[in-house]
Design an enzyme around this catalytic site. Structure first.
Site, mmCIF file in Angstrom:
data_model
loop_
_atom_site.group_PDB
_atom_site.id
_atom_site.type_symbol
_atom_site.label_atom_id
_atom_site.label_comp_id
_atom_site.label_asym_id
_atom_site.label_seq_id
_atom_site.Cartn_x
_atom_site.Cartn_y
_atom_site.Cartn_z
ATOM 1 N N GLY A 8 49.381 45.795 64.431
ATOM 2 C CA GLY A 8 50.488 45.489 65.338
ATOM 3 C C GLY A 8 51.080 44.128 65.004
ATOM 4 O O GLY A 8 51.544 43.409 65.895
ATOM 5 N N ARG A 12 55.190 40.866 69.309
ATOM 6 C CA ARG A 12 55.079 39.500 69.810
ATOM 7 C C ARG A 12 53.643 38.994 69.766
ATOM 8 O O ARG A 12 53.381 37.854 69.378
ATOM 9 C CB ARG A 12 55.635 39.429 71.238
ATOM 10 C CG ARG A 12 57.140 39.564 71.320
ATOM 11 C CD ARG A 12 57.635 39.614 72.757
ATOM 12 N NE ARG A 12 57.187 40.813 73.446
ATOM 13 C CZ ARG A 12 57.511 41.136 74.696
ATOM 14 N NH1 ARG A 12 58.280 40.327 75.393
ATOM 15 N NH2 ARG A 12 57.069 42.249 75.253
ATOM 16 N N THR A 88 44.191 46.274 72.971
ATOM 17 C CA THR A 88 45.155 47.264 73.449
ATOM 18 C C THR A 88 44.827 47.665 74.882
ATOM 19 O O THR A 88 43.667 47.922 75.214
ATOM 20 C CB THR A 88 45.114 48.516 72.553
ATOM 21 O OG1 THR A 88 45.409 48.132 71.213
ATOM 22 C CG2 THR A 88 46.117 49.552 73.016
ATOM 23 N N HIS A 144 53.387 41.132 86.223
ATOM 24 C CA HIS A 144 53.732 41.041 84.806
ATOM 25 C C HIS A 144 55.235 41.254 84.620
ATOM 26 O O HIS A 144 55.933 41.657 85.544
ATOM 27 C CB HIS A 144 52.963 42.087 83.989
ATOM 28 C CG HIS A 144 51.526 41.732 83.766
ATOM 29 N ND1 HIS A 144 50.555 41.977 84.700
ATOM 30 C CD2 HIS A 144 50.899 41.145 82.717
ATOM 31 C CE1 HIS A 144 49.383 41.564 84.232
ATOM 32 N NE2 HIS A 144 49.562 41.056 83.037
ATOM 33 N N LYS A 148 56.282 45.838 80.996
ATOM 34 C CA LYS A 148 54.908 46.349 80.950
ATOM 35 C C LYS A 148 54.875 47.795 81.435
ATOM 36 O O LYS A 148 55.482 48.126 82.463
ATOM 37 C CB LYS A 148 53.973 45.479 81.791
ATOM 38 C CG LYS A 148 52.508 45.830 81.612
ATOM 39 C CD LYS A 148 51.610 44.735 82.156
ATOM 40 C CE LYS A 148 50.135 45.077 81.948
ATOM 41 N NZ LYS A 148 49.789 45.232 80.526
#
Length: 255
Positions: A8, A12, A88, A144, A148
């Site tokens: 990944g 970000r 994850t 969050h 999300k």
């Protein structure tokens, strides 16, 4: 120096992990991402062909990708004997079964949250829950950013599991994840969740222990994703060279 592979790497978190690895004097062995991601998307990180190639080039891998890709990443880690840190979120029981199976052959550290502060908070929550009776109500509030996709957050669930462990009960037996309409009185011993989503919040978590006439609030605010990357790199450095098994951030912190 330890060579860390990033799964990944174009996202970000992947970019933050690459920067944290450099700060920690580790070597970034390379990275992979979903189909369509190019070398330009990975910045200074070398794009490798697949998880198999990344595992072969790394002393430890860090995975902040997607649940659907986890099986392939675990297979690559096991085939190469390469430890893997899994950050994850949104994992289901089937994913944890895959992790348990892989951990028989290779060191695996799975964490709902790799922040050192959050994991210390979870430890404190478990300690508090163990010492306060069920007449103290427990509520977990988390917020969050608007993007999300899972709720409650993995960190919220971690805190819930910590509270449940302190009371020696299963979270699934006492969790209350939604309230709407005429719900009746709050059941004694319940662990409630409240979920907020909006803006660009990196992650706010608060655990409230509410008793008669007094309240204890334990919380953590994430001001930058860099804290998760820093913790993930620390975990990868700690995990490299470990014997097969399933580990947690508590092991990294010595808790």
């Amino acid at each position: 120096m330890t060579k860390i592979g990033i799964i990944g790497a174009g996202g970000r978190m992947g970019r933050a992990i690459a920067a944290a690895a450099v700060d920690a004097k580790a070597i970034v062995a390379g990275g992979i991402d979903r189909p369509g991601v190019t070398a330009d998307d990975l910045g200074s990180v070398t794009l490798l062909a697949d998880a198999t190639a990344l595992a072969a080039a790394s002393d430890a891998m860090v995975d902040f990708s997607s649940p659907s890709a986890l099986a392939a990443h675990l297979d690559a880690a096991v085939a190469a004997g390469t430890p893997i840190v899994i950050g994850t979120t949104g994992l289901e029981p089937a994913h944890h079964a895959l992790i348990d199976k892989a951990a028989k052959s290779v060191a695996v550290l799975q964490a709902f949250n790799t922040s050192l502060g959050v994991n210390l908070l979870a430890h404190l929550v478990q300690e508090a829950a163990a010492r306060l009776g069920t007449d103290w109500d427990i509520e977990i509030v988390e917020m969050h950013h608007r993007h999300k996709v899972d709720a409650p957050s993995g960190t919220g669930l971690l805190l819930g599991q910590s509270a449940a462990a302190g009371r020696a009960v299963a979270l699934d037996d006492v969790a209350v994840r939604s309230r709407d309409g005429i719900t009746g009185a709050r059941p004694e011993g319940a662990i409630g969740f409240a979920v907020l989503r909006g803006g660009s919040v990196a992650g706010d978590h608060q655990v409230v222990f509410a008793g008669e006439g007094e309240r204890i609030e334990l919380g953590h605010r994430a001001e930058s994703r860099a804290i998760f990357a820093k913790g993930a790199v620390k975990a990868a450095l700690w995990l490299a060279g470990r014997a097969p098994g399933r580990y947690t951030m508590n092991d990294v912190l010595g808790l």
